[in-house]
Design a protein around this motif. Structure first.
Motif, short mmCIF file in Angstrom:
data_model
loop_
_atom_site.label_atom_id
_atom_site.label_comp_id
_atom_site.label_asym_id
_atom_site.label_seq_id
_atom_site.Cartn_x
_atom_site.Cartn_y
_atom_site.Cartn_z
N LYS A 1 2.25 7.58 3.92
CA LYS A 1 3.33 6.56 3.68
C LYS A 1 4.36 7.21 2.64
N HIS B 1 0.75 -1.30 0.13
CA HIS B 1 -0.14 -0.05 -0.01
C HIS B 1 0.86 1.34 0.05
N CYS C 1 0.02 5.74 0.31
CA CYS C 1 -0.84 6.79 0.30
C CYS C 1 -0.20 8.05 0.92
N CYS D 1 -0.21 2.57 8.12
CA CYS D 1 -1.11 3.65 8.04
C CYS D 1 -2.67 3.31 8.71
N HIS E 1 -5.20 2.75 6.51
CA HIS E 1 -5.76 2.22 5.63
C HIS E 1 -5.25 0.48 5.92
#
Ligand SMILES: [Zn+2]
Length: 326
Positions: free
Chosen positions: A205, A200, A202, A226, A228
């Protein structure tokens, strides 16, 4: 970029209009817990220790809570303490200090980067889960598709492709792979759960990755989870329990799951609290790092079980304002 209704919190102007105002600079946790719904609290204190020039530096270099490290799978199997038992032990021993988060470290496998977890993200992750419970027109969902029938699952854990909704309006879901999910009740599970990681990315991050590679060799060996990813793991726990009656992902869960009590406190931070530090001309809302520091303050005052040992279904939590009961 507009935040979805469920995730919106009042602005500085809105909080300033609350009927009653109170300024506090000591006994912060008790004062925050004793708030009335129509009351605005203004913290007049620097929460981030002065030796860190800003919140970002503190988030990178501040004091962290260390979950005990293992040296080998044999040692972990012998000690047989689940992650929540280890968290209970260390959370109950913390001092009255500013902490930046907690960390655990893999001891098997190839990716031995330290894994960092922030309580603020544990709350936000739980909130994303609660969002999927909302009765709205297009029912949001955390989609979990697991891959757990390969022979390597016992040794390396399962993988899953997850879709997590964004908190921003009209923004597509985040889709990523979660690996090293412990799903089999074998000795290896004691190591697998420390290797969890995802593909992941975002905004949160991305910043960490760039910053670390450019500025800090030591920190480039860190992996920051994070909200998510935490929401994704909570959905994985649900998936295995509801569909396979498999409790292993919960038993070996590395993320501190907040109680309703912690959620109530977090709501106070987001909905009723402003801060004016020595650097601020005017009161403003708390930033992520300040909320983190106050959440650790709550853990210090109230202990692990009352704050981060969830016995109820987090999806059913009330995220509206409710006065936290002492
Ligand atoms: Zn994210």
């Amino acid at each position: 970029m507009e935040i979805k209704q469920f995730f919106k919190t009042p602005s500085v102007a809105e909080i300033s209009k609350y009927k009653n105002h109170r300024e506090i600079s000591e006994n912060l946790i008790e004062n925050l817990l004793n708030i009335n719904p129509d009351e605005a609290i203004i913290i007049r204190k620097d929460l981030i220790p002065s030796k860190y020039p800003n919140a970002k530096k503190f988030k990178k270099h501040g004091i962290e809570i260390i979950i005990p490290r293992y040296e080998s799978l044999e040692q972990a199997v012998k000690i047989k303490k689940t992650p929540v038992q280890l968290r209970e032990r260390v959370f109950n021993k913390i001092k009255n200090k500013a902490y930046r988060g907690y960390s655990f470290k893999p001891f098997t496998g190839t990716d031995k980067r330290t894994r960092n977890v922030f309580l603020d993200d544990c709350l936000e992750g739980a909130k994303i889960c609660a969002y999927t419970k909302q009765d709205i027109k297009f029912k949001p969902l955390i989609n979990v598709k697991v891959y757990d029938d390969a022979g390597r699952v016992q040794k390396d854990g399962a993988e899953a492709i997850i879709k997590v909704p964004s908190r921003i309006k009209n923004q597509s879901n985040y889709e990523f792979k979660f690996s090293s999910i412990p799903v089999i009740d074998s000795p290896e599970k004691w190591g697998i759960s420390y290797n969890i990681m995802t593909t992941h990315n975002c905004k949160d991050k991305l910043f960490n990755i760039r910053y670390n590679y450019l500025h800090d060799k030591e920190n480039s060996r860190q992996f920051n989870f994070c909200a998510h990813e935490i929401a994704a793991y909570l959905a994985i726990i649900d998936y295995y329990w509801n569909n396979k009656k498999n409790i292993i992902p919960l038993q070996m869960n590395q993320f501190a799951i907040p109680t309703q009590y912690a959620v109530n406190f977090y709501n106070i931070l987001c909905r009723n609290t402003l801060i004016q530090t020595s650097k601020d001309k005017n009161p403003r809302k708390l930033n992520k790092v300040e909320k983190e520091i106050l959440l650790w303050g709550l853990v210090h005052k109230k202990g692990h079980d009352k704050t981060f040992f969830a016995r109820d279904k987090i999806k059913n939590y009330d995220w509206g304002f409710k006065k936290a009961v002492l």
